[in-house]
Design a protein around this motif. Structure first.
Motif, PDB file in Angstrom:
ATOM      1  N   LEU A 141       0.823  -1.211   0.000  1.00  0.00           N
ATOM      2  CA  LEU A 141       0.000   0.000   0.000  1.00  0.00           C
ATOM      3  C   LEU A 141       0.855   1.259   0.000  1.00  0.00           C
ATOM      4  O   LEU A 141       0.523   2.247  -0.656  1.00  0.00           O
ATOM      5  N   GLU A 142       1.951   1.224   0.737  1.00  0.00           N
ATOM      6  CA  GLU A 142       2.846   2.390   0.757  1.00  0.00           C
ATOM      7  C   GLU A 142       3.488   2.611  -0.612  1.00  0.00           C
ATOM      8  O   GLU A 142       3.739   3.753  -1.016  1.00  0.00           O
ATOM      9  N   THR A 143       3.756   1.521  -1.321  1.00  0.00           N
ATOM     10  CA  THR A 143       4.349   1.627  -2.648  1.00  0.00           C
ATOM     11  C   THR A 143       3.340   2.153  -3.670  1.00  0.00           C
ATOM     12  O   THR A 143       3.669   2.983  -4.516  1.00  0.00           O
ATOM     13  N   GLU A 144       2.093   1.685  -3.555  1.00  0.00           N
ATOM     14  CA  GLU A 144       1.089   2.012  -4.571  1.00  0.00           C
ATOM     15  C   GLU A 144       0.411   3.357  -4.340  1.00  0.00           C
ATOM     16  O   GLU A 144       0.097   4.073  -5.293  1.00  0.00           O
ATOM     17  N   PHE A 145       0.176   3.709  -3.080  1.00  0.00           N
ATOM     18  CA  PHE A 145      -0.544   4.944  -2.767  1.00  0.00           C
ATOM     19  C   PHE A 145       0.373   5.921  -2.026  1.00  0.00           C
ATOM     20  O   PHE A 145       1.095   5.532  -1.114  1.00  0.00           O
ATOM     21  N   ASP A 146       0.274   7.181  -2.383  1.00  0.00           N
ATOM     22  CA  ASP A 146       1.112   8.200  -1.754  1.00  0.00           C
ATOM     23  C   ASP A 146       0.420   8.774  -0.521  1.00  0.00           C
ATOM     24  O   ASP A 146       0.142   9.967  -0.436  1.00  0.00           O
ATOM     25  N   VAL A 147       0.109   7.899   0.428  1.00  0.00           N
ATOM     26  CA  VAL A 147      -0.538   8.312   1.682  1.00  0.00           C
ATOM     27  C   VAL A 147       0.067   7.495   2.819  1.00  0.00           C
ATOM     28  O   VAL A 147       0.589   6.401   2.598  1.00  0.00           O
ATOM     29  N   PRO A 148      -0.002   8.002   4.052  1.00  0.00           N
ATOM     30  CA  PRO A 148       0.488   7.211   5.192  1.00  0.00           C
ATOM     31  C   PRO A 148      -0.355   5.940   5.356  1.00  0.00           C
ATOM     32  O   PRO A 148      -1.564   5.945   5.092  1.00  0.00           O
ATOM     33  N   VAL A 149       0.274   4.893   5.798  1.00  0.00           N
ATOM     34  CA  VAL A 149      -0.424   3.625   6.043  1.00  0.00           C
ATOM     35  C   VAL A 149      -0.222   3.234   7.503  1.00  0.00           C
ATOM     36  O   VAL A 149       0.909   3.108   7.967  1.00  0.00           O
ATOM     37  N   GLY A 150      -1.318   3.070   8.225  1.00  0.00           N
ATOM     38  CA  GLY A 150      -1.246   2.700   9.629  1.00  0.00           C
ATOM     39  C   GLY A 150      -1.074   1.199   9.811  1.00  0.00           C
ATOM     40  O   GLY A 150      -1.228   0.408   8.873  1.00  0.00           O
ATOM     41  N   GLN A 151      -0.763   0.805  11.032  1.00  0.00           N
ATOM     42  CA  GLN A 151      -0.541  -0.607  11.336  1.00  0.00           C
ATOM     43  C   GLN A 151      -1.022  -0.921  12.739  1.00  0.00           C
ATOM     44  O   GLN A 151      -0.653  -0.244  13.696  1.00  0.00           O
ATOM     45  N   LEU A 152      -1.850  -1.947  12.868  1.00  0.00           N
ATOM     46  CA  LEU A 152      -2.306  -2.453  14.158  1.00  0.00           C
ATOM     47  C   LEU A 152      -1.823  -3.886  14.295  1.00  0.00           C
ATOM     48  O   LEU A 152      -2.340  -4.793  13.632  1.00  0.00           O
ATOM     49  N   GLY A 153      -0.818  -4.086  15.132  1.00  0.00           N
ATOM     50  CA  GLY A 153      -0.238  -5.416  15.288  1.00  0.00           C
ATOM     51  C   GLY A 153       1.243  -5.396  14.976  1.00  0.00           C
ATOM     52  O   GLY A 153       1.777  -4.409  14.463  1.00  0.00           O
ATOM     53  N   GLY A 154       1.933  -6.484  15.306  1.00  0.00           N
ATOM     54  CA  GLY A 154       3.370  -6.551  15.061  1.00  0.00           C
ATOM     55  C   GLY A 154       4.143  -5.538  15.869  1.00  0.00           C
ATOM     56  O   GLY A 154       5.180  -5.033  15.414  1.00  0.00           O
ATOM     57  N   GLY A 155       3.645  -5.189  17.056  1.00  0.00           N
ATOM     58  CA  GLY A 155       4.346  -4.250  17.916  1.00  0.00           C
ATOM     59  C   GLY A 155       4.059  -2.793  17.631  1.00  0.00           C
ATOM     60  O   GLY A 155       4.710  -1.913  18.210  1.00  0.00           O
ATOM     61  N   GLU A 156       3.088  -2.497  16.762  1.00  0.00           N
ATOM     62  CA  GLU A 156       2.777  -1.112  16.422  1.00  0.00           C
ATOM     63  C   GLU A 156       1.271  -0.885  16.464  1.00  0.00           C
ATOM     64  O   GLU A 156       0.488  -1.766  16.106  1.00  0.00           O
ATOM     65  N   GLN A 157       0.877   0.297  16.905  1.00  0.00           N
ATOM     66  CA  GLN A 157      -0.535   0.677  16.971  1.00  0.00           C
ATOM     67  C   GLN A 157      -0.684   2.098  16.422  1.00  0.00           C
ATOM     68  O   GLN A 157      -0.763   3.066  17.174  1.00  0.00           O
ATOM     69  N   THR A 158      -0.687   2.232  15.100  1.00  0.00           N
ATOM     70  CA  THR A 158      -0.882   3.533  14.470  1.00  0.00           C
ATOM     71  C   THR A 158      -2.086   3.459  13.548  1.00  0.00           C
ATOM     72  O   THR A 158      -2.229   2.505  12.784  1.00  0.00           O
ATOM     73  N   LEU A 159      -2.950   4.461  13.647  1.00  0.00           N
ATOM     74  CA  LEU A 159      -4.185   4.482  12.882  1.00  0.00           C
ATOM     75  C   LEU A 159      -4.109   5.569  11.819  1.00  0.00           C
ATOM     76  O   LEU A 159      -3.815   6.728  12.127  1.00  0.00           O
ATOM     77  N   GLU A 160      -4.373   5.198  10.573  1.00  0.00           N
ATOM     78  CA  GLU A 160      -4.397   6.122   9.441  1.00  0.00           C
ATOM     79  C   GLU A 160      -5.619   5.810   8.587  1.00  0.00           C
ATOM     80  O   GLU A 160      -6.241   4.754   8.745  1.00  0.00           O
ATOM     81  N   PRO A 161      -5.985   6.707   7.656  1.00  0.00           N
ATOM     82  CA  PRO A 161      -7.113   6.400   6.768  1.00  0.00           C
ATOM     83  C   PRO A 161      -6.950   5.085   6.000  1.00  0.00           C
ATOM     84  O   PRO A 161      -7.930   4.435   5.675  1.00  0.00           O
ATOM     85  N   LEU A 162      -5.713   4.704   5.688  1.00  0.00           N
ATOM     86  CA  LEU A 162      -5.411   3.358   5.203  1.00  0.00           C
ATOM     87  C   LEU A 162      -4.651   2.647   6.308  1.00  0.00           C
ATOM     88  O   LEU A 162      -3.564   3.089   6.697  1.00  0.00           O
ATOM     89  N   THR A 163      -5.210   1.580   6.832  1.00  0.00           N
ATOM     90  CA  THR A 163      -4.588   0.859   7.948  1.00  0.00           C
ATOM     91  C   THR A 163      -4.651  -0.638   7.698  1.00  0.00           C
ATOM     92  O   THR A 163      -5.652  -1.153   7.195  1.00  0.00           O
ATOM     93  N   VAL A 164      -3.568  -1.335   8.045  1.00  0.00           N
ATOM     94  CA  VAL A 164      -3.508  -2.793   7.977  1.00  0.00           C
ATOM     95  C   VAL A 164      -3.450  -3.327   9.406  1.00  0.00           C
ATOM     96  O   VAL A 164      -2.696  -2.811  10.239  1.00  0.00           O
ATOM     97  N   SER A 165      -4.246  -4.352   9.677  1.00  0.00           N
ATOM     98  CA  SER A 165      -4.322  -4.897  11.038  1.00  0.00           C
ATOM     99  C   SER A 165      -4.330  -6.418  10.996  1.00  0.00           C
ATOM    100  O   SER A 165      -4.848  -7.021  10.051  1.00  0.00           O
TER     101      SER A 165
END
Length: 467
Positions: free
Chosen positions: A155-179
């Motif tokens: 997603l970071e490669t394809e879209f020029d927007v921040p990508v959040g992550q829930l899991g794997g030691g990280e809890q960041t929320l963005e309009p595009l988020t992977v969990s």
């Protein structure tokens, strides 16, 4: 604000005439406040009376249906469930004909449903196409940390927007988020109004008892499930259909082989048990079969096998039969002849990239030591596993042996030879393992999957069943 049927564009809050009802998201539910006395809860999808506040509530996943029902009934209401921005998303992917057809089928079903496509067919690409079309905040839910990393990188490669992550030691929320499913389960009631679209990768996991709440607590009306094998042996795929939608498009390996996936060949290699293995196997299997004959249980019934497990806790004979069955299974799946057969296969394919699959960790380490192959098991750390697969991708390693963990949820670099030394009778497992060697080959080459089977054992029936 995103709502069903509006394609993800911003529209003003729905207000018609004198507003008497307000819809809000609250703790994984849709709460209906205001003048609801004239409403019949039984006529609205999923709505029940909350005795605590005398308000009406529905599970969040019924939001789209609820809006449609209120519109049809001519009810005056203000919708405050989702107030989402439009995202500037575009994709450079040129979808193949079957990928476009899959996306069209999903759109035609009101942007709900499951795509059942083989591993390597580009399910991620279709989901990215859907994200670009909807342009709404999106949550992608995956079963493993490996897939979490892969999706975020994509997603970071394809879209020029921040990508959040829930899991794997990280809890960041963005309009595009992977969990991960686990993190989404813990956060769903808090973030259920943050997304208009949710993608469930390996969606069959959603049938698990706990994971179902992930889908129930999200209000996102647009839902897409991705899987290579939708049906679950326990029948829980019916639950997934209710939460995400039915299978709206499917293609088999044979449908795509040649044009979009590598051509492939299945070869069964039969091996004999040694005299010592045969004697031990026949004795153990005989103990198991003799018990079945007197117990009224069936060898072919999964529910009867579970009943045997229950009985083993209180019945010494049932316990003896269960242990005998396990002993027989280990003998046939770890036979010495399989190791010799693998030696011949690896020698025949010295210049190829080979993945070897087994059901037992002990055999993985045995093969790793015998053939000097890197091993991946459930005990292998994330960094070590990633390093092994990176080196496999680069060509430093040309062979890897694994116990089940590469079946799904891991981006396995191109391989053209697979060897199944042992496994279950699951069609899902077989399809996943086959998919690991079917990604399109740049040289147009084909793939081979070997099944090594101990003859005159129950493994012959297992191999037939999984095909």
């Amino acid at each position: 604000m995103f709502g069903p049927g509006d394609g993800g564009h911003i529209v003003p809050p729905l207000q018609r005439g004198c507003v008497t009802l307000v819809c809000r998201f609250e703790d994984g539910t849709i709460r209906l406040d205001g003048d609801s006395d004239a409403l019949d809860p039984d006529a609205l999808p999923g709505v029940t009376v909350d005795d605590r506040g005398k308000t009406l509530r529905a599970p969040a996943y019924r939001y789209g249906e609820l809006r449609a029902a209120l519109d049809e009934a001519g009810v005056d209401y203000t919708d405050r469930v989702l107030a989402l921005p439009t995202l500037a998303l575009s994709t450079s992917y040129d979808l193949r004909d079957y990928q476009t057809a899959a996306l069209d089928a999903w759109r035609a079903n009101d942007r709900r449903g499951v795509l059942e496509l083989p591993t390597g067919s580009g399910k991620t690409v279709i989901a990215i196409g859907a994200m670009a079309a909807l342009a709404t905040p999106t949550l992608v839910v995956v079963p493993t940390v490996d897939l979490l990393t892969q999706w975020r990188r994509e997603l970071e490669t394809e879209f020029d927007v921040p990508v959040g992550q829930l899991g794997g030691g990280e809890q960041t929320l963005e309009p595009l988020t992977v969990s991960t499913y686990d993190s989404a389960y813990l956060r769903a009631e808090d973030i259920g109004d943050r997304f208009g679209f949710v993608v469930f990768d390996e969606v069959h996991h959603l049938g698990g008892e706990g994971y179902r709440d992930v889908a129930r607590l999200l209000a996102a009306p647009a839902r897409l499930g991705l899987t290579a094998t939708f049906e679950r042996p326990d029948g829980a795929h019916a639950v997934v259909e209710d939460l995400v939608g039915p299978v709206v498009y499917d293609r088999s390996v044979d449908d795509l082989a040649g044009d979009h996936l590598a051509d492939y060949e299945l070869r069964q290699v039969d091996v004999e048990l040694t005299p010592a293995e045969r004697e031990a196997y026949d004795e153990a299997q005989g103990t198991f079969v003799d018990y079945l004959k007197t117990s009224g249980l069936s060898l072919d019934s999964g529910s009867d096998y579970q009943e045997l497990v229950k009985r083993s806790g209180r019945d010494p004979q049932a316990r003896e039969a269960l242990l005998a069955k396990q002993e027989a299974r280990e003998i046939m799946m770890n036979a010495d002849g399989k190791v010799d057969a693998l030696a011949r296969i690896l020698d025949r394919h010295r210049g190829d990239r080979c993945l070897v699959f087994t059901a037992h960790t002990d055999l993985v380490y045995r093969l790793s030591e015998r053939f000097l192959m890197p091993a991946i098991t459930g005990e292998t750390g994330t960094d070590e596993r990633r390093s092994i697969l990176d080196r496999f991708r680069e060509g430093t390693y040309t062979r890897v042996v694994a116990a089940n963990v590469l079946n799904e949820g891991v981006d396995v670099p191109d391989a053209n030879v697979g060897v199944v030394l042992s496994g279950s009778g699951s069609e899902r497992e077989f399809t996943q393992r086959l998919g690991r060697i079917l990604r399109p080959k740049s040289d147009g080459g084909s793939a081979i999957l070997y099944e090594v089977v101990s003859v005159d054992t129950a493994e012959e029936r297992v191999a037939d069943r999984r095909r």
